[in-house]
Design a protein around this motif. Sequence first.
Motif, PDB file in Angstrom:
ATOM      1  N   GLN A   1       1.299  -1.016   0.012  1.00 26.73           N
ATOM      2  CA  GLN A   1       0.337  -0.257  -0.461  1.00 26.73           C
ATOM      3  C   GLN A   1       0.836   1.434   0.285  1.00 26.73           C
ATOM      4  O   GLN A   1       0.442   2.312  -0.560  1.00 26.73           O
ATOM      5  CB  GLN A   1      -0.846   0.062   1.379  1.00 26.73           C
ATOM      6  N   SER A   2       2.086   1.208   0.923  1.00 28.52           N
ATOM      7  CA  SER A   2       2.863   2.186   0.894  1.00 28.52           C
ATOM      8  C   SER A   2       3.013   2.577  -0.973  1.00 28.52           C
ATOM      9  O   SER A   2       3.603   4.081  -1.302  1.00 28.52           O
ATOM     10  CB  SER A   2       4.518   1.969   1.241  1.00 28.52           C
ATOM     11  N   GLU A   3       2.776   1.559  -1.233  1.00 28.90           N
ATOM     12  CA  GLU A   3       3.556   2.281  -3.399  1.00 28.90           C
ATOM     13  C   GLU A   3       1.326   2.311  -4.133  1.00 28.90           C
ATOM     14  O   GLU A   3       2.391   2.871  -5.594  1.00 28.90           O
ATOM     15  CB  GLU A   3       4.105   0.801  -4.049  1.00 28.90           C
ATOM     16  N   ARG A   4       1.038   2.783  -2.883  1.00 31.85           N
ATOM     17  CA  ARG A   4      -0.161   3.163  -4.093  1.00 31.85           C
ATOM     18  C   ARG A   4      -1.084   4.287  -3.077  1.00 31.85           C
ATOM     19  O   ARG A   4      -1.960   4.464  -3.609  1.00 31.85           O
ATOM     20  CB  ARG A   4      -1.610   2.054  -3.347  1.00 31.85           C
ATOM     21  N   THR A   5       0.043   5.452  -2.941  1.00 31.46           N
ATOM     22  CA  THR A   5      -0.917   6.460  -2.017  1.00 31.46           C
ATOM     23  C   THR A   5      -1.604   7.559  -3.078  1.00 31.46           C
ATOM     24  O   THR A   5      -2.108   8.159  -2.733  1.00 31.46           O
ATOM     25  CB  THR A   5       0.212   6.945  -1.462  1.00 31.46           C
ATOM     26  N   ASP A   6      -0.230   7.190  -4.295  1.00 31.17           N
ATOM     27  CA  ASP A   6      -0.941   8.732  -5.500  1.00 31.17           C
ATOM     28  C   ASP A   6      -3.041   7.711  -5.562  1.00 31.17           C
ATOM     29  O   ASP A   6      -3.829   9.112  -5.806  1.00 31.17           O
ATOM     30  CB  ASP A   6      -0.235   8.349  -6.473  1.00 31.17           C
ATOM     31  N   LEU A   7      -3.300   6.797  -5.369  1.00 30.30           N
ATOM     32  CA  LEU A   7      -4.595   6.145  -6.024  1.00 30.30           C
ATOM     33  C   LEU A   7      -5.337   6.862  -4.429  1.00 30.30           C
ATOM     34  O   LEU A   7      -6.305   7.365  -5.086  1.00 30.30           O
ATOM     35  CB  LEU A   7      -4.332   5.091  -5.438  1.00 30.30           C
ATOM     36  N   TYR A   8      -4.343   6.511  -3.078  1.00 33.12           N
ATOM     37  CA  TYR A   8      -6.100   7.395  -2.336  1.00 33.12           C
ATOM     38  C   TYR A   8      -6.050   9.030  -2.075  1.00 33.12           C
ATOM     39  O   TYR A   8      -7.107   9.305  -2.087  1.00 33.12           O
ATOM     40  CB  TYR A   8      -4.983   6.616  -0.769  1.00 33.12           C
ATOM     41  N   ARG A   9      -4.465   9.552  -2.582  1.00 29.24           N
ATOM     42  CA  ARG A   9      -4.848  10.502  -2.724  1.00 29.24           C
ATOM     43  C   ARG A   9      -6.213  11.093  -3.017  1.00 29.24           C
ATOM     44  O   ARG A   9      -6.595  12.401  -3.028  1.00 29.24           O
ATOM     45  CB  ARG A   9      -3.572  11.879  -2.896  1.00 29.24           C
TER      46      ARG A   9
ATOM     47  N   LEU B   1      -9.442   9.475   6.321  1.00 32.77           N
ATOM     48  CA  LEU B   1      -9.427   8.459   5.887  1.00 32.77           C
ATOM     49  C   LEU B   1      -8.197   8.637   5.240  1.00 32.77           C
ATOM     50  O   LEU B   1      -6.589   8.268   4.994  1.00 32.77           O
ATOM     51  CB  LEU B   1     -10.433   9.433   4.555  1.00 32.77           C
ATOM     52  N   LEU B   2      -7.386  10.640   5.367  1.00 33.17           N
ATOM     53  CA  LEU B   2      -6.122  10.609   5.031  1.00 33.17           C
ATOM     54  C   LEU B   2      -5.316  11.661   5.821  1.00 33.17           C
ATOM     55  O   LEU B   2      -5.650  12.754   6.824  1.00 33.17           O
ATOM     56  CB  LEU B   2      -6.075  11.592   3.682  1.00 33.17           C
ATOM     57  N   LYS B   3      -4.301  11.252   6.140  1.00 36.58           N
ATOM     58  CA  LYS B   3      -3.597  11.457   7.722  1.00 36.58           C
ATOM     59  C   LYS B   3      -2.945  12.327   7.101  1.00 36.58           C
ATOM     60  O   LYS B   3      -2.585  13.084   5.733  1.00 36.58           O
ATOM     61  CB  LYS B   3      -2.569  10.351   8.186  1.00 36.58           C
TER      62      LYS B   3
ATOM     63  N   THR C   1      -5.598   6.736   5.988  1.00 36.97           N
ATOM     64  CA  THR C   1      -5.392   5.079   7.313  1.00 36.97           C
ATOM     65  C   THR C   1      -6.189   3.593   6.014  1.00 36.97           C
ATOM     66  O   THR C   1      -6.183   4.079   5.229  1.00 36.97           O
ATOM     67  CB  THR C   1      -6.711   6.341   8.032  1.00 36.97           C
ATOM     68  N   TYR C   2      -5.884   3.112   7.246  1.00 36.58           N
ATOM     69  CA  TYR C   2      -6.409   1.727   7.186  1.00 36.58           C
ATOM     70  C   TYR C   2      -7.997   2.140   6.349  1.00 36.58           C
ATOM     71  O   TYR C   2      -8.196   0.857   5.208  1.00 36.58           O
ATOM     72  CB  TYR C   2      -6.605   1.212   7.993  1.00 36.58           C
ATOM     73  N   HIS C   3      -8.319   2.973   6.709  1.00 38.02           N
ATOM     74  CA  HIS C   3     -10.058   2.415   6.282  1.00 38.02           C
ATOM     75  C   HIS C   3     -10.381   2.736   4.637  1.00 38.02           C
ATOM     76  O   HIS C   3     -11.418   2.288   3.664  1.00 38.02           O
ATOM     77  CB  HIS C   3     -10.804   3.758   6.825  1.00 38.02           C
ATOM     78  N   LEU C   4      -9.604   3.877   4.236  1.00 33.23           N
ATOM     79  CA  LEU C   4      -9.620   4.471   3.256  1.00 33.23           C
ATOM     80  C   LEU C   4      -9.042   3.381   1.850  1.00 33.23           C
ATOM     81  O   LEU C   4      -9.518   3.135   1.231  1.00 33.23           O
ATOM     82  CB  LEU C   4      -8.610   5.466   3.121  1.00 33.23           C
TER      83      LEU C   4
ATOM     84  N   ALA D   1      -9.819  10.173  -2.226  1.00 33.07           N
ATOM     85  CA  ALA D   1      -9.244  11.059  -1.222  1.00 33.07           C
ATOM     86  C   ALA D   1     -10.493  12.321  -1.538  1.00 33.07           C
ATOM     87  O   ALA D   1     -10.966  13.548  -0.632  1.00 33.07           O
ATOM     88  CB  ALA D   1      -8.344  11.161   0.223  1.00 33.07           C
ATOM     89  N   ASN D   2      -9.428  13.152  -2.774  1.00 29.86           N
ATOM     90  CA  ASN D   2     -10.271  14.354  -3.527  1.00 29.86           C
ATOM     91  C   ASN D   2     -10.983  13.846  -3.956  1.00 29.86           C
ATOM     92  O   ASN D   2     -11.606  15.674  -4.175  1.00 29.86           O
ATOM     93  CB  ASN D   2      -8.369  15.437  -4.504  1.00 29.86           C
ATOM     94  N   ASP D   3     -11.570  13.282  -4.966  1.00 32.42           N
ATOM     95  CA  ASP D   3     -12.759  12.862  -5.135  1.00 32.42           C
ATOM     96  C   ASP D   3     -14.169  13.435  -3.871  1.00 32.42           C
ATOM     97  O   ASP D   3     -14.869  13.725  -4.270  1.00 32.42           O
ATOM     98  CB  ASP D   3     -13.288  11.542  -5.884  1.00 32.42           C
ATOM     99  N   LEU D   4     -13.676  12.919  -3.023  1.00 31.26           N
ATOM    100  CA  LEU D   4     -14.660  12.291  -2.703  1.00 31.26           C
ATOM    101  C   LEU D   4     -15.062  13.733  -1.446  1.00 31.26           C
ATOM    102  O   LEU D   4     -15.792  14.525  -0.922  1.00 31.26           O
ATOM    103  CB  LEU D   4     -14.308  11.588  -0.694  1.00 31.26           C
ATOM    104  N   ILE D   5     -13.731  14.506  -0.682  1.00 31.64           N
ATOM    105  CA  ILE D   5     -13.495  15.673  -0.977  1.00 31.64           C
ATOM    106  C   ILE D   5     -14.801  16.382  -1.642  1.00 31.64           C
ATOM    107  O   ILE D   5     -15.984  17.458  -1.499  1.00 31.64           O
ATOM    108  CB  ILE D   5     -12.035  16.130  -0.635  1.00 31.64           C
ATOM    109  N   GLU D   6     -14.290  16.404  -3.219  1.00 29.78           N
ATOM    110  CA  GLU D   6     -15.547  17.204  -4.260  1.00 29.78           C
ATOM    111  C   GLU D   6     -16.642  16.960  -4.310  1.00 29.78           C
ATOM    112  O   GLU D   6     -17.393  17.749  -4.487  1.00 29.78           O
ATOM    113  CB  GLU D   6     -14.164  17.300  -5.208  1.00 29.78           C
ATOM    114  N   ASN D   7     -16.819  16.064  -3.726  1.00 32.01           N
ATOM    115  CA  ASN D   7     -18.947  15.444  -3.942  1.00 32.01           C
ATOM    116  C   ASN D   7     -18.930  15.284  -2.639  1.00 32.01           C
ATOM    117  O   ASN D   7     -20.398  15.127  -2.315  1.00 32.01           O
ATOM    118  CB  ASN D   7     -19.058  13.455  -4.826  1.00 32.01           C
ATOM    119  N   GLY D   8     -18.551  15.819  -1.536  1.00 31.12           N
ATOM    120  CA  GLY D   8     -18.909  16.305  -0.186  1.00 31.12           C
ATOM    121  C   GLY D   8     -19.378  15.067   0.660  1.00 31.12           C
ATOM    122  O   GLY D   8     -19.658  15.583   1.804  1.00 31.12           O
ATOM    123  N   HIS D   9     -17.896  14.104   0.646  1.00 29.85           N
ATOM    124  CA  HIS D   9     -18.555  13.286   1.333  1.00 29.85           C
ATOM    125  C   HIS D   9     -17.045  12.712   2.762  1.00 29.85           C
ATOM    126  O   HIS D   9     -17.534  12.290   3.020  1.00 29.85           O
ATOM    127  CB  HIS D   9     -18.707  12.053   0.271  1.00 29.85           C
TER     128      HIS D   9
END
Length: 538
Positions: A124-132, A226-228, A234-237, A135-143
């Motif tokens: 997962q440490s090599e997949r951080t760009d995906l999670y970010r 979700l994002l530190k 975090t584990y959840h995202l 996370a931005n998509d969730l901010i954009e759609n208000g969740h």
Amino acid sequence: MLFTARLWISRSNRIAVHSISTSSKLYRSHTLHFAARRWHHTPVRVRFAPSPTGQLHLGGLRTALFNYLLAKKTGGQFILRIEDTDQTRYVEGAVEKLVSALSWAGITYDEGPGCGGPHAPYYQSERTDLYRKFANDLIENGHAYRCFCTPERLQKVRESRHKTGRTVAYDKHCSYLSDEEIEEQLSQGKTFTVRLKVPSEGSTEFKDLVYGQIHFNNKTIEDTILLKSDGYPTYHLANVVDDHLMGITHVLRGEEWIASTPKHLLLYKALGWSSPHFAHLPLLLNADRTKLSKRTGDVHVEQYIAKGYLPEAVINFAALLSWHMKSEEEIYTIDQLIQAFDLADLNNSGAVVDIAKLDWFNKHHLLRRAETAEGLKSLVDMLVPSVHSQFGSILKDRDQAYRGDMAYLTRVVETIKDRIRNIQDIPRLCSYFFVDPDYTTAAAKTFKKKLKAPAIQLVFSPETQQQLSTVEPFDGATIKQFLHETAEKQNVNPNHVMMAMRYAVTGTQVGAGVADTMAVLGRQTCIDRITTAKAHQV
């Protein structure tokens, strides 16, 4: 009638299930049995996703095993994913040890570190760009929203809400910030986390394949991070994103994750994705029914390996922790476990880890191995390191070196296999195969007191020793016949003579038949030990 098990999650995350009527239990049994059975006809994709924080726990092995069995039973895929986003807990070499332990247990994965796959990378440490991105998509759609609260403020909020008895630690302060306030914080370079925006009304529920219908009031669900602030998820995202992108159909994991499941379901919904099916596995318990802990005994797979347990025994043992098949049979190979595995047979009662039961499994599997030449050799291979470690200095003696040879050790294992539970019992309990007995120990003296005088006198007599030197062939059957005939000629109980001879050649009551033991030790060793034991009669 719809069965609903309402789980109340306390601050300690312990789970208490309300009482269930008999009819509800029956409904749950039939419903879950049908639901579980359906998936045996469709290939599943499952995963084991440990954190590289140390050795593989027995509970982790059970989780990996159940995922593996389900994948193999349905012709699906089993994936290994390393959840290493919490760099503060990362332990160097932990992944290699984890993979080694799974390999030892015979659990192979179809995708993951070392073998790759269509959804790489599997760290997962090599997949951080995906999670970010998500996370931005969730901010954009208000969740989701940015949280600028400092650690000091969060601590004060936690303390305040704890005093008032509130179960949710965060007060949603930053969810109310205006766009202007957010922009101002960002322009000042303030660090932030990203939090899930949990609906303040309604409920979240799901049907667990082990626990049944579970209901959560949304007011009891935290706006979890979700994002530190360091940009790591975090584990959840990470868990939700990866399970979706990797096509995971079923999530089998520990009971402790039930409290997190509503957060994950809300994330799936917010991202517009379908969620997988969940099956939470009950806790492993100590004999006093407290949670299994390393303070009370062995909990890591590497400890079982070091103590000489066979992988097939540990797997057999782990499989029957919270999984009860309809058959009364308890001894299974990995292939038989695959054939028999059924999600409907999982139960939600905590499973007590009984090491005596593991010893029982190990004894049965040890005997199974010893039935073939290849299996017997594998047992001897396991024995060699411990024998050389414990008796290495003695085996350096040219006259004693043969006791460390494969041929001699094979005869030892063949002779004693029916009397031991673990291959490591041989150097620990049967040292007389490698060193001369110590007749001065308290145990040896106690044993000697139990011997009958006529029997010990017969064993120590010069005539018996002289006749023993002519027994041919010097094998178990011939030696036994000789001792019985000698006892009968002197009107001494043969069983008493056998006990006296055991004392003379081994110094202990533990072991296989004395005649077979003498055959392994060899004629001259037996005569020399009888002479030494006789000297201790003075």
